[in-house]
Scaffold this active site. Structure first.
Site, mmCIF file in Angstrom:
data_model
loop_
_atom_site.group_PDB
_atom_site.id
_atom_site.type_symbol
_atom_site.label_atom_id
_atom_site.label_comp_id
_atom_site.label_asym_id
_atom_site.label_seq_id
_atom_site.Cartn_x
_atom_site.Cartn_y
_atom_site.Cartn_z
ATOM 1 N N GLU A 17 -15.052 -32.968 -46.050
ATOM 2 C CA GLU A 17 -14.860 -34.186 -46.176
ATOM 3 C C GLU A 17 -15.938 -34.753 -44.997
ATOM 4 O O GLU A 17 -15.771 -35.449 -44.262
ATOM 5 C CB GLU A 17 -14.032 -33.637 -44.506
ATOM 6 N N SER A 152 -7.484 -33.216 -45.330
ATOM 7 C CA SER A 152 -7.954 -34.402 -46.536
ATOM 8 C C SER A 152 -7.554 -34.231 -47.556
ATOM 9 O O SER A 152 -7.693 -35.189 -48.711
ATOM 10 C CB SER A 152 -8.733 -35.198 -46.334
ATOM 11 N N TYR A 222 -7.776 -42.627 -48.321
ATOM 12 C CA TYR A 222 -9.040 -43.090 -47.109
ATOM 13 C C TYR A 222 -10.214 -45.089 -48.423
ATOM 14 O O TYR A 222 -10.775 -44.834 -47.597
ATOM 15 C CB TYR A 222 -10.273 -42.725 -46.988
ATOM 16 N N ARG A 261 -2.674 -33.621 -34.566
ATOM 17 C CA ARG A 261 -1.531 -35.713 -35.144
ATOM 18 C C ARG A 261 -0.323 -34.189 -36.920
ATOM 19 O O ARG A 261 -0.547 -33.065 -37.135
ATOM 20 C CB ARG A 261 -2.105 -35.905 -36.563
ATOM 21 N N ASP A 263 2.566 -33.592 -39.155
ATOM 22 C CA ASP A 263 3.549 -34.248 -39.938
ATOM 23 C C ASP A 263 4.847 -34.005 -40.540
ATOM 24 O O ASP A 263 4.525 -32.027 -40.600
ATOM 25 C CB ASP A 263 2.304 -34.100 -41.546
ATOM 26 N N GLU A 277 2.312 -29.582 -41.564
ATOM 27 C CA GLU A 277 1.525 -28.838 -41.060
ATOM 28 C C GLU A 277 0.942 -29.875 -40.383
ATOM 29 O O GLU A 277 1.257 -30.731 -38.944
ATOM 30 C CB GLU A 277 0.256 -29.035 -41.972
ATOM 31 N N ASN A 279 -2.279 -30.915 -37.850
ATOM 32 C CA ASN A 279 -3.857 -31.078 -38.032
ATOM 33 C C ASN A 279 -4.640 -31.800 -36.071
ATOM 34 O O ASN A 279 -3.783 -31.994 -35.410
ATOM 35 C CB ASN A 279 -4.414 -32.457 -38.704
ATOM 36 N N GLY A 283 -7.800 -37.985 -38.414
ATOM 37 C CA GLY A 283 -9.191 -39.030 -39.027
ATOM 38 C C GLY A 283 -8.758 -40.111 -37.960
ATOM 39 O O GLY A 283 -7.719 -40.715 -37.321
#
Length: 318
Positions: A17, A152, A222, A261, A263, A277, A279, A283
């Site tokens: 990443e 990602s 992305y 974050r 999800d 999950e 994070n 991003g």
């Protein structure tokens, strides 16, 4: 006038990443309030080489905008701990637990947080058994195969047959020695941002990822110019509230600090929510759903950066 704080913005590193990290770091550098902070980039190359020796006196605080292995798994956090430098985000343990999808699910299950049916196995187990189907037979098609330590959407495959399963597991093992296989569900993908310390974290409004294919892959996240999220999401009030409550529970389950974050998968037919999950360094590109969720919650991007740095300083007692 007080002297501005020197903020080292870490980016790059040997993770797959790497490029995403560079995008995130540039956004942070551009938006950080210059009246209070003096940010400068520290780009670690793909071989893990540093352009300078980071230490006290060079930087007052570090903002590690690094994703995936090396940057989001506790490695960088441990290094910064040894240097005695304050840094933004989760600590060593929370970073490591959140990065490892098997450890993360163990933490969630221990706290009664709902997750989708799943199995995991090592590369040794996969190669030494004559009954590979037996490793996943408790799940139904479709399944999602993932490397245990990666982000990602790298190395992830959706599979609907034994042959696809074999290929997907081999791909996952190019990134990690453990693969996790999750039960596919027909669901909407939701997100929620968490911001704060261990004791009084806050949850943002709920967002929804706009999934145009089977799932939101690396290219969609992305490289595509399509809108990837609706923030806030159009949901029943009880769903949004449960997402926010589960986000805080997931954050506490891993010992989060600073930001994360979370999800989700939301099955409309059954009303079930699953935590997919968490994070610990999502991003931070201009399209970042984490930053947008907090913008919709009344915290503009520059203010978000300031709050994160203040949390880093508070943790260190600076």
């Amino acid at each position: 006038m007080n002297e501005r704080l020197r903020v080292a913005v870490l980016a790059g590193g040997p993770s797959p990443e790497h490029e995403v990290s560079l995008q995130s770091a540039q956004a942070v550098l551009d938006a950080m309030p210059k009246q209070r902070f003096d940010p400068f980039p520290v780009v670690i190359d793909r071989q893990g080489r540093w352009p300078l020796e980071l230490r006290k006196g060079v930087a007052d605080v570090v903002f590690p905008v690094m994703h995936g292995p090396f940057g989001e798994d506790g490695v960088i956090q441990g290094h910064l701990e040894t240097l005695g430098l304050p840094y933004v985000g989760c600590g060593v343990l929370a970073s490591a637990v959140a990065m490892d999808k098997t450890a993360m699910r163990r933490a969630f299950l221990a706290e009664g947080i709902p997750v989708t049916p799943h199995v995991w196995f090592s590369e040794h187990e996969w190669r030494s058994t004559t009954d590979r189907w037996g490793l996943v037979k408790s799940l139904d098609w479709p399944m999602y195969v993932k490397p245990a330590n990666m982000g990602s959407s790298i190395g992830i495959s959706r599979v609907t047959s034994v042959e696809e399963l074999r290929e997907a597991v081999e791909l996952a093992f190019t990134y990690d020695r453990v693969a996790i296989v999750e039960q596919g569900v027909t669901a909407r993908e939701l997100i929620c941002g968490v911001l704060g310390d261990h004791d009084t974290p806050e949850a943002s409004v709920t967002g929804e990822l706009n999934v145009h294919g089977e799932w939101l892959d690396y290219e969609a996240k992305y490289l595509s110019h399509a809108e990837i999220a609706t923030i806030p999401a159009t949901l029943p009030a009880w769903v949004s509230e449960e997402v926010r409550e589960l986000s805080l529970r997931a954050y506490r389950a891993i010992g989060g600090y600073g930001l994360s974050r979370v999800d989700f998968l939301y099955e409309e037919d059954t009303g079930r929510l699953y935590v997919l999950e968490i994070n610990t360094m999502p991003g931070f590109t201009p399209r970042s759903v984490y930053a947008r969720a907090w913008g919709a919650s009344g915290v503009p991007y520059p203010d978000l950066l300031t709050r994160l740095i203040d949390l880093a300083l508070a943790r260190s007692g600076s």
